[in-house]
Design an enzyme around this catalytic site. Structure first.
Site, PDB file in Angstrom:
ATOM      1  N   THR A  52       0.661  -1.112  -0.039  1.00  0.00           N
ATOM      2  CA  THR A  52      -0.072   0.271   0.239  1.00  0.00           C
ATOM      3  C   THR A  52       0.947   1.315   0.175  1.00  0.00           C
ATOM      4  OG1 THR A  52      -1.915   1.032   1.269  1.00  0.00           O
ATOM      5  CG2 THR A  52       0.060   0.247   2.607  1.00  0.00           C
ATOM      6  N   ASP A  53       0.362   2.386  -1.099  1.00  0.00           N
ATOM      7  CA  ASP A  53       0.472   3.512  -0.304  1.00  0.00           C
ATOM      8  C   ASP A  53       1.154   4.181   0.812  1.00  0.00           C
ATOM      9  OD1 ASP A  53      -1.867   4.237  -0.153  1.00  0.00           O
ATOM     10  OD2 ASP A  53      -1.607   5.481  -1.770  1.00  0.00           O
ATOM     11  N   TYR A  73      -2.459  -0.245  11.233  1.00  0.00           N
ATOM     12  CA  TYR A  73      -2.137  -0.625   9.992  1.00  0.00           C
ATOM     13  C   TYR A  73      -0.855  -0.555   9.137  1.00  0.00           C
ATOM     14  CZ  TYR A  73      -3.002  -0.945   4.715  1.00  0.00           C
ATOM     15  OH  TYR A  73      -3.771  -1.365   3.783  1.00  0.00           O
ATOM     16  N   LYS A 123       1.683  -3.292   7.306  1.00  0.00           N
ATOM     17  CA  LYS A 123       2.535  -3.507   5.927  1.00  0.00           C
ATOM     18  C   LYS A 123       3.284  -3.225   5.763  1.00  0.00           C
ATOM     19  CE  LYS A 123      -0.647  -4.750   2.974  1.00  0.00           C
ATOM     20  NZ  LYS A 123      -1.176  -5.475   2.839  1.00  0.00           N
TER      21      LYS A 123
HETATM   22  P1  NAD Z   1     -10.062  -6.309   2.938  1.00  0.00           P
HETATM   23  O1  NAD Z   1     -10.705  -6.493   4.046  1.00  0.00           O
HETATM   24  O2  NAD Z   1     -11.266  -6.316   1.536  1.00  0.00           O
HETATM   25  O3  NAD Z   1      -9.963  -8.009   2.202  1.00  0.00           O
HETATM   26  C1  NAD Z   1      -8.902  -8.814   2.976  1.00  0.00           C
HETATM   27  C2  NAD Z   1      -9.426 -10.191   3.020  1.00  0.00           C
HETATM   28  O4  NAD Z   1      -7.831 -11.057   4.032  1.00  0.00           O
HETATM   29  C3  NAD Z   1     -10.714 -10.270   4.171  1.00  0.00           C
HETATM   30  O5  NAD Z   1     -11.156 -11.284   3.622  1.00  0.00           O
HETATM   31  C4  NAD Z   1     -10.483 -11.555   4.889  1.00  0.00           C
HETATM   32  O6  NAD Z   1     -11.180 -12.972   4.971  1.00  0.00           O
HETATM   33  C5  NAD Z   1      -9.154 -12.254   4.789  1.00  0.00           C
HETATM   34  N1  NAD Z   1      -8.036 -12.150   5.818  1.00  0.00           N
HETATM   35  C6  NAD Z   1      -7.436 -11.512   7.004  1.00  0.00           C
HETATM   36  N2  NAD Z   1      -6.701 -12.130   8.017  1.00  0.00           N
HETATM   37  C7  NAD Z   1      -6.778 -13.384   7.080  1.00  0.00           C
HETATM   38  C8  NAD Z   1      -5.696 -14.400   7.749  1.00  0.00           C
HETATM   39  N3  NAD Z   1      -5.336 -14.315   8.832  1.00  0.00           N
HETATM   40  N4  NAD Z   1      -5.715 -15.377   6.662  1.00  0.00           N
HETATM   41  C9  NAD Z   1      -6.104 -15.338   5.442  1.00  0.00           C
HETATM   42  N5  NAD Z   1      -7.711 -14.422   5.426  1.00  0.00           N
HETATM   43  C10 NAD Z   1      -7.163 -13.928   6.443  1.00  0.00           C
HETATM   44  O7  NAD Z   1      -9.216  -5.658   1.941  1.00  0.00           O
HETATM   45  P2  NAD Z   1      -9.104  -5.271   0.695  1.00  0.00           P
HETATM   46  O8  NAD Z   1      -9.203  -4.178   0.302  1.00  0.00           O
HETATM   47  O9  NAD Z   1      -9.229  -6.134  -0.465  1.00  0.00           O
HETATM   48  O10 NAD Z   1      -6.961  -5.379   0.512  1.00  0.00           O
HETATM   49  C11 NAD Z   1      -6.403  -6.643   0.552  1.00  0.00           C
HETATM   50  C12 NAD Z   1      -4.982  -6.189   0.676  1.00  0.00           C
HETATM   51  O11 NAD Z   1      -4.549  -5.190  -0.464  1.00  0.00           O
HETATM   52  C13 NAD Z   1      -4.666  -5.826   1.514  1.00  0.00           C
HETATM   53  O12 NAD Z   1      -3.173  -6.847   1.581  1.00  0.00           O
HETATM   54  C14 NAD Z   1      -4.048  -4.356   1.943  1.00  0.00           C
HETATM   55  O13 NAD Z   1      -3.486  -3.728   2.518  1.00  0.00           O
HETATM   56  C15 NAD Z   1      -4.493  -4.146   0.450  1.00  0.00           C
HETATM   57  N6  NAD Z   1      -4.673  -2.664  -0.269  1.00  0.00           N
HETATM   58  C16 NAD Z   1      -5.634  -2.240  -0.042  1.00  0.00           C
HETATM   59  C17 NAD Z   1      -5.614  -1.154  -0.308  1.00  0.00           C
HETATM   60  C18 NAD Z   1      -7.252  -0.535  -0.768  1.00  0.00           C
HETATM   61  O14 NAD Z   1      -7.714   0.426  -0.823  1.00  0.00           O
HETATM   62  N7  NAD Z   1      -8.304  -1.014   0.054  1.00  0.00           N
HETATM   63  C19 NAD Z   1      -4.971  -0.603  -1.747  1.00  0.00           C
HETATM   64  C20 NAD Z   1      -3.853  -0.875  -1.343  1.00  0.00           C
HETATM   65  C21 NAD Z   1      -3.336  -2.110  -0.716  1.00  0.00           C
HETATM   66  O1  DAU Z   2      -4.166   3.888   0.303  1.00  0.00           O
HETATM   67  C1  DAU Z   2      -4.318   2.703   0.260  1.00  0.00           C
HETATM   68  C2  DAU Z   2      -4.761   2.474   1.919  1.00  0.00           C
HETATM   69  O2  DAU Z   2      -6.504   3.245   1.858  1.00  0.00           O
HETATM   70  C3  DAU Z   2      -4.843   1.356   1.755  1.00  0.00           C
HETATM   71  O3  DAU Z   2      -4.074   0.373   2.136  1.00  0.00           O
HETATM   72  C4  DAU Z   2      -6.344   0.679   3.113  1.00  0.00           C
HETATM   73  O4  DAU Z   2      -6.219  -0.326   3.125  1.00  0.00           O
HETATM   74  C5  DAU Z   2      -7.585   0.955   2.857  1.00  0.00           C
HETATM   75  O5  DAU Z   2      -8.168   1.301   4.016  1.00  0.00           O
HETATM   76  C6  DAU Z   2      -7.441   2.981   2.707  1.00  0.00           C
HETATM   77  O6  DAU Z   2      -6.670   3.263   3.872  1.00  0.00           O
HETATM   78  P1  DAU Z   2      -7.517   4.831   3.838  1.00  0.00           P
HETATM   79  O7  DAU Z   2      -7.445   4.953   5.742  1.00  0.00           O
HETATM   80  O8  DAU Z   2      -7.188   5.974   3.244  1.00  0.00           O
HETATM   81  O9  DAU Z   2      -8.878   4.713   3.721  1.00  0.00           O
HETATM   82  P2  DAU Z   2     -10.255   4.596   4.599  1.00  0.00           P
HETATM   83  O10 DAU Z   2     -11.542   4.989   3.085  1.00  0.00           O
HETATM   84  O11 DAU Z   2     -10.228   4.519   5.547  1.00  0.00           O
HETATM   85  O12 DAU Z   2     -10.477   6.549   4.192  1.00  0.00           O
HETATM   86  C7  DAU Z   2     -10.161   7.502   3.131  1.00  0.00           C
HETATM   87  C8  DAU Z   2      -9.698   9.040   3.181  1.00  0.00           C
HETATM   88  O13 DAU Z   2     -11.260   8.935   4.119  1.00  0.00           O
HETATM   89  C9  DAU Z   2      -8.863   9.376   5.086  1.00  0.00           C
HETATM   90  O14 DAU Z   2      -8.671  10.087   4.800  1.00  0.00           O
HETATM   91  C10 DAU Z   2     -10.036   9.435   6.196  1.00  0.00           C
HETATM   92  C11 DAU Z   2     -11.328   9.146   5.603  1.00  0.00           C
HETATM   93  N1  DAU Z   2     -12.382   9.327   6.102  1.00  0.00           N
HETATM   94  C12 DAU Z   2     -12.790   7.867   6.262  1.00  0.00           C
HETATM   95  C13 DAU Z   2     -13.755   7.882   7.066  1.00  0.00           C
HETATM   96  C14 DAU Z   2     -13.785   5.712   6.635  1.00  0.00           C
HETATM   97  C15 DAU Z   2     -13.294  10.247   6.412  1.00  0.00           C
HETATM   98  O15 DAU Z   2     -13.345  10.892   6.160  1.00  0.00           O
HETATM   99  N2  DAU Z   2     -14.105   9.711   7.348  1.00  0.00           N
HETATM  100  C16 DAU Z   2     -14.473   8.324   7.915  1.00  0.00           C
HETATM  101  O16 DAU Z   2     -15.712   8.190   8.159  1.00  0.00           O
END
Ligand code: NAD
Ligand code: DAU
Length: 344
Positions: free
Chosen positions: A126-127, A151, A155
């Site tokens: 992740t960034d 978090y 990562k």
């Molecule tokens: P998510 O929370 O939707 O999904 C995570 C999945 O991992 C779930 O299905 C959960 O059941 C599974 N999991 C958690 N712990 C586990 C374990 N111990 N063993 C096996 N499975 C397990 O997450 P996401 O948003 O799909 O993110 C996926 C990956 O991408 C993560 O590694 C996250 O850090 C990374 N990432 C997410 C974002 C974003 O914006 N969502 C951006 C950049 C990177």
């Molecule tokens: O940047 C990549 C990351 O993006 C991933 O690695 C993480 O798994 C993913 O959860 C996400 O993290 P953020 O903290 O950036 O995402 P979130 O959706 O929680 O929040 C996005 C932005 O919105 C952040 O600046 C916080 C703000 N926010 C978030 C929530 C949940 C609010 O203002 N109100 C809210 O209720």
């Protein structure tokens, strides 16, 4: 034929990656290995459940025997690790599972990849590992990691382990560092699905602080395309940033979302900020673009398209929001919303 273990594949990005790969290639098999935490959801995989190229195995990445059994049983040659605890706010409330899964779990996967001589171990990062990025700068892959939330630290720790296994044991690894993904099947704790589903129900949108924080909101399909490209053409041992190159303030994101759903700005509430909130992320994406990738959606398209997906798929999110989610919502937002400043 490639046999890929998609750890965390029942979550948001992992399930979208499974669709992407099955729609793009005839000759790949995908084994989703997932613990099914609160964020894992087999509904996300309903569209592929009858596809013979897809298999689901329930398991924890921290359990070495179970991971080995899955790798052996399905002749896995590649691991793509999406498994993690992923919500920053929950990591502030209780970091334990974050450390367990991202640090110890990644170590287990690396050990298995090494023991079985896998062709590739790919880590989804992740960034956030770069921490807050001052104005005028963009993070490059060689920048030092400087995570600031539990978090992000979990990562970054995983990235360091992955790199160490390459340097020490020659494990063929790659890492992608993505920006904020949005799209179908994202658990509605993250800001875009939370705000879309609240707006659909005419509920307030709790914007942290002044809402001027910058994120690169990216369509999940574009991210999946980049991961696939790195698996095919990425250089072993390398890290690739995957973003949009376009920064969007949270308040601007909210306005696009409200317009797409035809809801008024009066739903916005400015609430107490997240502790340690990183104000700005910004990725330099030249390296992945040099492999032949570019974002397929503008942030505006991605946000509006995503908002409309939640409007059109209430079957998916209503059952999530009616369960344990309510307790989480009260703990996270109850007091904040009760004490929110009234709109001017
Ligand atoms: P998510 O929370 O939707 O999904 C995570 C999945 O991992 C779930 O299905 C959960 O059941 C599974 N999991 C958690 N712990 C586990 C374990 N111990 N063993 C096996 N499975 C397990 O997450 P996401 O948003 O799909 O993110 C996926 C990956 O991408 C993560 O590694 C996250 O850090 C990374 N990432 C997410 C974002 C974003 O914006 N969502 C951006 C950049 C990177
Ligand atoms: O940047 C990549 C990351 O993006 C991933 O690695 C993480 O798994 C993913 O959860 C996400 O993290 P953020 O903290 O950036 O995402 P979130 O959706 O929680 O929040 C996005 C932005 O919105 C952040 O600046 C916080 C703000 N926010 C978030 C929530 C949940 C609010 O203002 N109100 C809210 O209720």
């Amino acid at each position: 034929m490639r046999n890929i273990l998609v750890t965390g594949g029942a979550g948001f990005i992992g399930s979208n990656f499974v669709y992407y790969m099955l729609s793009r290639y005839d000759d790949c098999r995908l084994v989703v290995y997932d613990k099914l935490t609160y964020a894992g959801n087999l509904d996300n995989l309903l569209p592929v459940q009858d596809d013979p190229r897809y298999t689901f195995v329930r398991g924890d990445i921290c359990d070495r025997a179970d991971v080995e059994a899955a790798v052996r049983a399905h002749a896995i040659d590649t691991i793509v690790n999406f498994a993690a605890e992923t919500h920053v706010d929950r990591s502030i409330m209780d970091p334990d599972a974050f450390i367990q899964t991202s640090v110890y779990g990644t170590y287990v996967l690396l050990e298995v990849a090494r023991a079985f001589g896998l062709e590739r171990y790919h880590q989804i990062s992740t960034d956030e590992v770069y921490g807050h990025v001052p104005a005028g700068r963009s993070s490059r892959e060689e920048d030092k990691v400087d995570p600031r939330s539990p978090y992000a630290a979990s990562k970054a720790s995983a990235d360091l382990l992955v790199n160490a296994y390459h340097v020490t044991y020659g494990l063929p690894i790659t890492i992608t560092r993505g920006s904020n993904n949005i799209g179908p099947y994202q658990y509605p704790e993250k800001v875009v699905p939370l705000f879309a589903t609240n707006a659909i129900d005419h509920l307030p949108l709790p914007v942290y602080g002044d809402g001027r924080q910058m994120r690169e909101y990216q369509h999940v399909r574009d991210h999946c395309e980049a991961i696939d490209l790195v698996l095919r053409r990425g250089q072993v041992g390398e890290v690739y940033n995957v973003g949009t190159g376009v920064e969007v303030e949270n308040l601007a994101m909210v306005e696009i979302l409200l317009d797409a759903l035809d809801r008024p700005r009066s739903l916005i509430r400015h609430v107490t900020d997240r502790p340690g909130h990183d104000r700005r992320y910004s990725l330099d994406i030249h390296k992945i673009m040099a492999l032949g990738w570019e974002p397929g959606h503008t942030p505006e398209e991605a946000i509006a398209e995503t908002a409309r997906w939640y409007r059109d798929n209430e079957w998916w999110w209503r059952k999530i929001k009616s369960g344990a989610f309510r307790e989480y919502y009260e703990a996270q937002y109850g007091e904040r919303l009760r004490t929110a400043a009234p709109l001017p």
